[in-house]
Design a protein around this motif. Sequence first.
Motif, PDB file in Angstrom:
ATOM      1  N   PHE A 146      21.981  49.360  -9.259  1.00  0.00           N
ATOM      2  CA  PHE A 146      21.725  50.461  -9.001  1.00  0.00           C
ATOM      3  C   PHE A 146      20.120  50.650  -9.295  1.00  0.00           C
ATOM      4  CE2 PHE A 146      22.451  50.590 -13.456  1.00  0.00           C
ATOM      5  CZ  PHE A 146      21.234  51.393 -14.016  1.00  0.00           C
ATOM      6  N   GLU A 147      19.606  51.246  -8.436  1.00  0.00           N
ATOM      7  CA  GLU A 147      17.905  51.760  -8.767  1.00  0.00           C
ATOM      8  C   GLU A 147      17.870  53.167  -9.089  1.00  0.00           C
ATOM      9  OE1 GLU A 147      15.977  50.551  -5.024  1.00  0.00           O
ATOM     10  OE2 GLU A 147      16.503  48.247  -5.439  1.00  0.00           O
ATOM     11  N   THR A 148      16.929  53.514  -9.936  1.00  0.00           N
ATOM     12  CA  THR A 148      16.925  54.891 -10.173  1.00  0.00           C
ATOM     13  C   THR A 148      15.590  55.426 -10.484  1.00  0.00           C
ATOM     14  OG1 THR A 148      18.008  56.913 -11.359  1.00  0.00           O
ATOM     15  CG2 THR A 148      17.581  54.779 -12.621  1.00  0.00           C
TER      16      THR A 148
ATOM     17  N   THR B 218      18.989  58.217  -7.185  1.00  0.00           N
ATOM     18  CA  THR B 218      19.638  57.039  -7.485  1.00  0.00           C
ATOM     19  C   THR B 218      20.343  56.442  -6.473  1.00  0.00           C
ATOM     20  OG1 THR B 218      19.654  57.959  -9.573  1.00  0.00           O
ATOM     21  CG2 THR B 218      21.196  56.159  -9.128  1.00  0.00           C
ATOM     22  N   LYS B 219      20.150  55.081  -6.279  1.00  0.00           N
ATOM     23  CA  LYS B 219      20.813  54.366  -5.344  1.00  0.00           C
ATOM     24  C   LYS B 219      21.557  53.074  -5.858  1.00  0.00           C
ATOM     25  CE  LYS B 219      18.063  51.563  -2.931  1.00  0.00           C
ATOM     26  NZ  LYS B 219      17.179  50.856  -1.776  1.00  0.00           N
ATOM     27  N   PHE B 220      22.898  53.393  -5.558  1.00  0.00           N
ATOM     28  CA  PHE B 220      23.985  52.173  -6.075  1.00  0.00           C
ATOM     29  C   PHE B 220      24.247  51.465  -4.594  1.00  0.00           C
ATOM     30  CE2 PHE B 220      24.702  55.361  -9.115  1.00  0.00           C
ATOM     31  CZ  PHE B 220      25.125  54.753 -10.123  1.00  0.00           C
ATOM     32  N   MET B 221      24.111  50.194  -5.196  1.00  0.00           N
ATOM     33  CA  MET B 221      24.233  49.196  -3.918  1.00  0.00           C
ATOM     34  C   MET B 221      25.528  48.335  -4.231  1.00  0.00           C
ATOM     35  SD  MET B 221      20.353  48.493  -3.819  1.00  0.00           S
ATOM     36  CE  MET B 221      20.632  48.409  -5.688  1.00  0.00           C
ATOM     37  N   ILE B 222      26.710  48.037  -3.465  1.00  0.00           N
ATOM     38  CA  ILE B 222      27.579  47.415  -3.632  1.00  0.00           C
ATOM     39  C   ILE B 222      27.578  46.247  -2.725  1.00  0.00           C
ATOM     40  CG2 ILE B 222      30.191  47.325  -3.503  1.00  0.00           C
ATOM     41  CD1 ILE B 222      30.234  50.260  -4.198  1.00  0.00           C
TER      42      ILE B 222
ATOM     43  N   PHE C 197      24.886  53.923  -1.557  1.00  0.00           N
ATOM     44  CA  PHE C 197      25.189  55.344  -1.828  1.00  0.00           C
ATOM     45  C   PHE C 197      23.898  55.991  -2.348  1.00  0.00           C
ATOM     46  CE2 PHE C 197      29.296  53.150  -2.171  1.00  0.00           C
ATOM     47  CZ  PHE C 197      30.062  53.987  -1.090  1.00  0.00           C
ATOM     48  N   LEU C 198      23.431  56.919  -1.922  1.00  0.00           N
ATOM     49  CA  LEU C 198      22.418  57.515  -2.606  1.00  0.00           C
ATOM     50  C   LEU C 198      22.764  58.909  -3.127  1.00  0.00           C
ATOM     51  CD1 LEU C 198      19.921  57.290   0.505  1.00  0.00           C
ATOM     52  CD2 LEU C 198      19.744  56.026  -1.675  1.00  0.00           C
ATOM     53  N   ASP C 199      22.118  59.168  -4.122  1.00  0.00           N
ATOM     54  CA  ASP C 199      22.388  60.411  -5.032  1.00  0.00           C
ATOM     55  C   ASP C 199      21.011  61.189  -5.429  1.00  0.00           C
ATOM     56  OD1 ASP C 199      22.651  62.364  -7.206  1.00  0.00           O
ATOM     57  OD2 ASP C 199      24.445  61.232  -8.170  1.00  0.00           O
TER      58      ASP C 199
END
Length: 80
Positions: free
Chosen positions: A59-61, A66-70, A10-12
């Motif tokens: 996550f990476e930000t 911000t990128k959340f990875m599941i 998911f990208l924010d």
Amino acid sequence: MMGPWIKVTFLDEGSGIPEEIQSSIFEPFFTTKEEGEGVGLGLNICQKIVNKMNGRIEFETQPGKTKFMIFLLAADDSVP
């Protein structure tokens, strides 16, 4: 853990997560929103669900992204 893994990202494109609060974002009731705008449970609940499924959330930000990875284990078709 063995794989194979399924990865959902998911990208924010918001302001990013400041370094000084990154270690707190999964804590229950942690929020950066104004009072009455949120209770700070969203990421905590997501993490609990993913952990119960033997997965992980990372996550990476950086400013503006911000990128959340599941990561979830793929179903084993050999098990009925």
